[in-house]
Design a protein around this motif. Structure first.
Motif, PDB file in Angstrom:
ATOM      1  N   GLN A  71       0.855  -1.182   0.000  1.00 43.48           N
ATOM      2  CA  GLN A  71       0.000   0.000   0.000  1.00 43.48           C
ATOM      3  C   GLN A  71       0.892   1.233   0.000  1.00 43.48           C
ATOM      4  O   GLN A  71       1.798   1.351   0.816  1.00 43.48           O
ATOM      5  CB  GLN A  71      -0.924  -0.001   1.206  1.00 43.48           C
ATOM      6  CG  GLN A  71      -1.932  -1.125   1.157  1.00 43.48           C
ATOM      7  CD  GLN A  71      -2.906  -1.075   2.312  1.00 43.48           C
ATOM      8  OE1 GLN A  71      -2.550  -0.702   3.419  1.00 43.48           O
ATOM      9  NE2 GLN A  71      -4.134  -1.456   2.053  1.00 43.48           N
TER      10      GLN A  71
ATOM     11  N   TYR B 159       1.150   5.359   0.229  1.00 40.87           N
ATOM     12  CA  TYR B 159       0.483   6.544   0.743  1.00 40.87           C
ATOM     13  C   TYR B 159       1.209   7.793   0.276  1.00 40.87           C
ATOM     14  O   TYR B 159       2.391   7.756  -0.048  1.00 40.87           O
ATOM     15  CB  TYR B 159       0.491   6.540   2.278  1.00 40.87           C
ATOM     16  CG  TYR B 159      -0.389   5.496   2.899  1.00 40.87           C
ATOM     17  CD1 TYR B 159      -1.703   5.790   3.232  1.00 40.87           C
ATOM     18  CD2 TYR B 159       0.084   4.221   3.158  1.00 40.87           C
ATOM     19  CE1 TYR B 159      -2.526   4.833   3.808  1.00 40.87           C
ATOM     20  CE2 TYR B 159      -0.722   3.262   3.728  1.00 40.87           C
ATOM     21  CZ  TYR B 159      -2.032   3.571   4.059  1.00 40.87           C
ATOM     22  OH  TYR B 159      -2.841   2.630   4.625  1.00 40.87           O
ATOM     23  N   VAL B 160       0.489   8.901   0.293  1.00 36.19           N
ATOM     24  CA  VAL B 160       1.078  10.207   0.040  1.00 36.19           C
ATOM     25  C   VAL B 160       0.589  11.133   1.156  1.00 36.19           C
ATOM     26  O   VAL B 160      -0.547  11.018   1.611  1.00 36.19           O
ATOM     27  CB  VAL B 160       0.694  10.755  -1.362  1.00 36.19           C
ATOM     28  CG1 VAL B 160      -0.785  11.002  -1.483  1.00 36.19           C
ATOM     29  CG2 VAL B 160       1.466  12.003  -1.691  1.00 36.19           C
ATOM     30  N   VAL B 161       1.478  11.996   1.616  1.00 35.77           N
ATOM     31  CA  VAL B 161       1.100  12.978   2.628  1.00 35.77           C
ATOM     32  C   VAL B 161       0.783  14.285   1.910  1.00 35.77           C
ATOM     33  O   VAL B 161       1.558  14.754   1.077  1.00 35.77           O
ATOM     34  CB  VAL B 161       2.234  13.182   3.663  1.00 35.77           C
ATOM     35  CG1 VAL B 161       1.868  14.267   4.663  1.00 35.77           C
ATOM     36  CG2 VAL B 161       2.529  11.873   4.381  1.00 35.77           C
TER      37      VAL B 161
ATOM     38  N   LEU C 100      -9.286   7.822  -5.712  1.00 37.37           N
ATOM     39  CA  LEU C 100      -8.707   8.403  -4.492  1.00 37.37           C
ATOM     40  C   LEU C 100      -9.785   8.673  -3.450  1.00 37.37           C
ATOM     41  O   LEU C 100      -9.630   8.338  -2.273  1.00 37.37           O
ATOM     42  CB  LEU C 100      -7.991   9.720  -4.815  1.00 37.37           C
ATOM     43  CG  LEU C 100      -6.532   9.680  -5.218  1.00 37.37           C
ATOM     44  CD1 LEU C 100      -6.069  11.056  -5.683  1.00 37.37           C
ATOM     45  CD2 LEU C 100      -5.671   9.190  -4.084  1.00 37.37           C
TER      46      LEU C 100
ATOM     47  N   ASN D  29     -10.180   6.424   0.074  1.00 37.61           N
ATOM     48  CA  ASN D  29      -9.911   7.140   1.322  1.00 37.61           C
ATOM     49  C   ASN D  29     -11.185   7.607   2.025  1.00 37.61           C
ATOM     50  O   ASN D  29     -11.118   8.395   2.965  1.00 37.61           O
ATOM     51  CB  ASN D  29      -8.969   8.320   1.045  1.00 37.61           C
ATOM     52  CG  ASN D  29      -7.594   7.835   0.667  1.00 37.61           C
ATOM     53  OD1 ASN D  29      -6.827   7.414   1.517  1.00 37.61           O
ATOM     54  ND2 ASN D  29      -7.285   7.848  -0.624  1.00 37.61           N
TER      55      ASN D  29
ATOM     56  N   GLN E  39      -2.569  15.349   5.897  1.00 36.43           N
ATOM     57  CA  GLN E  39      -3.440  14.186   5.731  1.00 36.43           C
ATOM     58  C   GLN E  39      -2.696  13.110   4.941  1.00 36.43           C
ATOM     59  O   GLN E  39      -1.945  13.396   4.009  1.00 36.43           O
ATOM     60  CB  GLN E  39      -4.711  14.610   5.005  1.00 36.43           C
ATOM     61  CG  GLN E  39      -5.781  13.571   4.909  1.00 36.43           C
ATOM     62  CD  GLN E  39      -7.068  14.134   4.290  1.00 36.43           C
ATOM     63  OE1 GLN E  39      -7.117  15.297   3.894  1.00 36.43           O
ATOM     64  NE2 GLN E  39      -8.076  13.302   4.212  1.00 36.43           N
ATOM     65  N   LYS E  40      -2.890  11.869   5.306  1.00 33.15           N
ATOM     66  CA  LYS E  40      -2.236  10.735   4.646  1.00 33.15           C
ATOM     67  C   LYS E  40      -3.281  10.056   3.778  1.00 33.15           C
ATOM     68  O   LYS E  40      -4.323   9.625   4.261  1.00 33.15           O
ATOM     69  CB  LYS E  40      -1.714   9.771   5.723  1.00 33.15           C
ATOM     70  CG  LYS E  40      -0.817   8.703   5.246  1.00 33.15           C
ATOM     71  CD  LYS E  40      -0.299   7.930   6.466  1.00 33.15           C
ATOM     72  CE  LYS E  40       0.454   6.707   6.074  1.00 33.15           C
ATOM     73  NZ  LYS E  40       0.885   5.926   7.220  1.00 33.15           N
ATOM     74  N   LEU E  41      -3.016   9.979   2.464  1.00 35.08           N
ATOM     75  CA  LEU E  41      -3.959   9.382   1.514  1.00 35.08           C
ATOM     76  C   LEU E  41      -3.370   8.115   0.920  1.00 35.08           C
ATOM     77  O   LEU E  41      -2.215   8.094   0.489  1.00 35.08           O
ATOM     78  CB  LEU E  41      -4.287  10.356   0.386  1.00 35.08           C
ATOM     79  CG  LEU E  41      -4.983  11.656   0.770  1.00 35.08           C
ATOM     80  CD1 LEU E  41      -5.132  12.553  -0.451  1.00 35.08           C
ATOM     81  CD2 LEU E  41      -6.332  11.376   1.399  1.00 35.08           C
ATOM     82  N   LEU E  42      -4.185   7.074   0.889  1.00 35.58           N
ATOM     83  CA  LEU E  42      -3.797   5.829   0.250  1.00 35.58           C
ATOM     84  C   LEU E  42      -3.984   5.996  -1.254  1.00 35.58           C
ATOM     85  O   LEU E  42      -5.023   6.481  -1.713  1.00 35.58           O
ATOM     86  CB  LEU E  42      -4.682   4.693   0.765  1.00 35.58           C
ATOM     87  CG  LEU E  42      -4.449   3.301   0.211  1.00 35.58           C
ATOM     88  CD1 LEU E  42      -3.018   2.821   0.483  1.00 35.58           C
ATOM     89  CD2 LEU E  42      -5.442   2.325   0.829  1.00 35.58           C
ATOM     90  N   LEU E  43      -2.976   5.638  -2.019  1.00 31.99           N
ATOM     91  CA  LEU E  43      -3.054   5.766  -3.484  1.00 31.99           C
ATOM     92  C   LEU E  43      -3.603   4.483  -4.091  1.00 31.99           C
ATOM     93  O   LEU E  43      -3.294   3.391  -3.635  1.00 31.99           O
ATOM     94  CB  LEU E  43      -1.671   6.063  -4.075  1.00 31.99           C
ATOM     95  CG  LEU E  43      -1.028   7.379  -3.653  1.00 31.99           C
ATOM     96  CD1 LEU E  43       0.365   7.497  -4.265  1.00 31.99           C
ATOM     97  CD2 LEU E  43      -1.882   8.552  -4.061  1.00 31.99           C
TER      98      LEU E  43
END
Length: 87
Positions: free
Chosen positions: A35, A37-39, A67, A71, A82-86
């Motif tokens: 997995q 993630y992007v901040v 996205l 999320n 915020q941390k988003l799962l790509l």
């Protein structure tokens, strides 16, 4: 009679070895995908994140939709840190 027992034993051993070797493949195939993630940084938008991470030629609208869905976002508002799962 000895021949029949030998054949049955051979089939049993062959099947057991085949099943045992096959289990290694099952574990490899069952491995969870990584997995990523992007901040979110100041000024980021879902569109800018999609532009940076979508595959070449991929529809950015679809990527933004993915996205949001992945999320659990109700709208396009995101926040710094915020941390988003790509996808």
């Amino acid at each position: 009679m000895v021949f029949i027992i030998s054949v049955i034993l051979l089939l049993f051993v062959g099947g057991t070895v085949s099943a045992w070797v096959g289990n290694g493949d099952a574990h490899a195939k069952g491995a969870a995908p990584v997995q990523v993630y992007v901040v979110v940084h100041q000024g980021d938008t879902l569109w800018s994140i999609a532009s940076s991470h979508a595959a070449k030629g991929q529809d950015l609208r679809e990527y933004v939709f993915q996205l949001k869905k992945l999320n659990n976002l109700k709208n396009v508002t995101i926040y710094e840190g915020q941390k988003l799962l790509l996808p």
